[in-house]
Design an enzyme around this catalytic site. Sequence first.
Site, mmCIF file in Angstrom:
data_model
loop_
_atom_site.group_PDB
_atom_site.id
_atom_site.type_symbol
_atom_site.label_atom_id
_atom_site.label_comp_id
_atom_site.label_asym_id
_atom_site.label_seq_id
_atom_site.Cartn_x
_atom_site.Cartn_y
_atom_site.Cartn_z
ATOM 1 N N ARG A 187 -83.145 -30.347 -33.291
ATOM 2 C CA ARG A 187 -83.341 -31.060 -34.567
ATOM 3 C C ARG A 187 -82.945 -30.217 -35.773
ATOM 4 O O ARG A 187 -83.557 -30.323 -36.839
ATOM 5 C CB ARG A 187 -84.791 -31.524 -34.714
ATOM 6 N N ARG A 220 -84.625 -33.492 -41.769
ATOM 7 C CA ARG A 220 -85.323 -33.637 -43.052
ATOM 8 C C ARG A 220 -85.758 -32.350 -43.720
ATOM 9 O O ARG A 220 -86.062 -32.343 -44.898
ATOM 10 C CB ARG A 220 -86.542 -34.553 -42.861
ATOM 11 N N ARG A 265 -79.144 -38.770 -46.479
ATOM 12 C CA ARG A 265 -80.001 -39.800 -45.892
ATOM 13 C C ARG A 265 -80.325 -40.863 -46.944
ATOM 14 O O ARG A 265 -80.376 -42.054 -46.637
ATOM 15 C CB ARG A 265 -81.277 -39.131 -45.369
ATOM 16 N N ASP A 307 -78.818 -40.294 -32.059
ATOM 17 C CA ASP A 307 -80.189 -40.483 -31.564
ATOM 18 C C ASP A 307 -80.181 -41.033 -30.147
ATOM 19 O O ASP A 307 -79.282 -41.787 -29.767
ATOM 20 C CB ASP A 307 -80.993 -41.416 -32.471
ATOM 21 N N TYR A 353 -89.601 -45.606 -24.322
ATOM 22 C CA TYR A 353 -89.407 -46.300 -25.610
ATOM 23 C C TYR A 353 -89.101 -47.782 -25.395
ATOM 24 O O TYR A 353 -89.547 -48.641 -26.150
ATOM 25 C CB TYR A 353 -88.292 -45.631 -26.423
#
Length: 345
Positions: free
Chosen positions: A30, A34, A43, A80, A151
């Site tokens: 990652r 952010r 973003r 992703d 998921y």
Amino acid sequence: MAISSYGKAKPLLRAMRGETLARPPWWLMRQAGRYLPEYRAIRAKAADFITLCLTPELAAEVTLQPVRRFNMDAAILFSDILLVPRALGQRLSFEHDGPKLAPIVSAGELSPLDLGMLEPVGAAIRRVRPALPDDVTLIGFAGAPWTVATYMAEGGTSRDFVRAKAWAYRDPHGFGALIDVISDATLAFLTLQIEAGVEAVQLFDSWAGALSPEGFERWVVRPTASIVSTLKTRFPHVPVVGFPRGAGFCYERYATVTGVDAISIDTAVPSADARDRLQGKLTVQGNLDPVLLLAGGAALKRGVRELRATLGGGPYVFNLGHGILPETPPEHVAELAQILAEPLH
Ligand code: CP3
């Protein structure tokens, strides 16, 4: 451990192929994200997270941002794992509290894989490769079938995985059909990435630790071994990294059976055990606590030096035990780069 004949190869690829390097190559799970202000700026420009992943100029830019700042040995493609369920026809959105999917109870609800929906990922890769320094490796990735299945069955992130696990217990045949569909789609997605230019791939099995040992064997080890075996016939020179997060005692089984070239260990794995029980078989990647990187200072320095002292004597890639936390000060990553550049006494 075999000495690699790829003398001029990139450091990360040399380590993944089993070489012991004086200074371990490094990257961070990652690493694009952010915690970087320049990521947040891009973003904010994109309509939403999926659009960001599927707009090649933006995905390529975000992939390159951490490497420009910190000179890691690898860039990881910005994408992703949930783009695969989406390309199988499942509705996907990212809300403030994480991903949301319309949960399924049967593989029959899915459509045939629409590879065209994943093609922008290939376009992003073709932009990134020529923009990378010569010694920096581009890593592609996908979710491993079990983690992606959680998921798809749960409709999002879960605490206990009751829907996915109960499905697997009650109807192993039906759940196996879902795992097979995801495995085929994962192979197609990774093939697309490798053909577009990624040089190594990582399979993220983030929720491997939720399974019983029998479940781990059937839903993690078996499908992973099958994917790795096909990848190896198609692309024998592309290293595959496996990350069965939370696997505990089952790490050794995974390392022995799946055929991966490298294993990413999570924060809870004692590094001395990884050295003694895993590193003789394959390259070890990991496993600094992401919170230690967030904390910084003397504790960070000590933690990094200890890991290098324990694992640096064999094939090793420095990384975190899980993804970098969004609250991490970017200066701590710069500090980490400096610590890793020191010669080890
Ligand atoms: O490592 C990288 O820098 C490459 C990019 C990358 C992302 N997701 C971007 C992302 C990678 C390798 C992933 C993998 C991924 N995605 C995993 C496996 C790794 C892990 O962390 O266990 C999982 C489980 C997902 C699914 C996913 N995507 C979740 C659960 C979330 C929400 C949680 C979160 O961190 O926000 C995402 C969103 C996501 N994927 C973000 C990023 C940068 C944040 C979205 C945003 O910027 O708004």
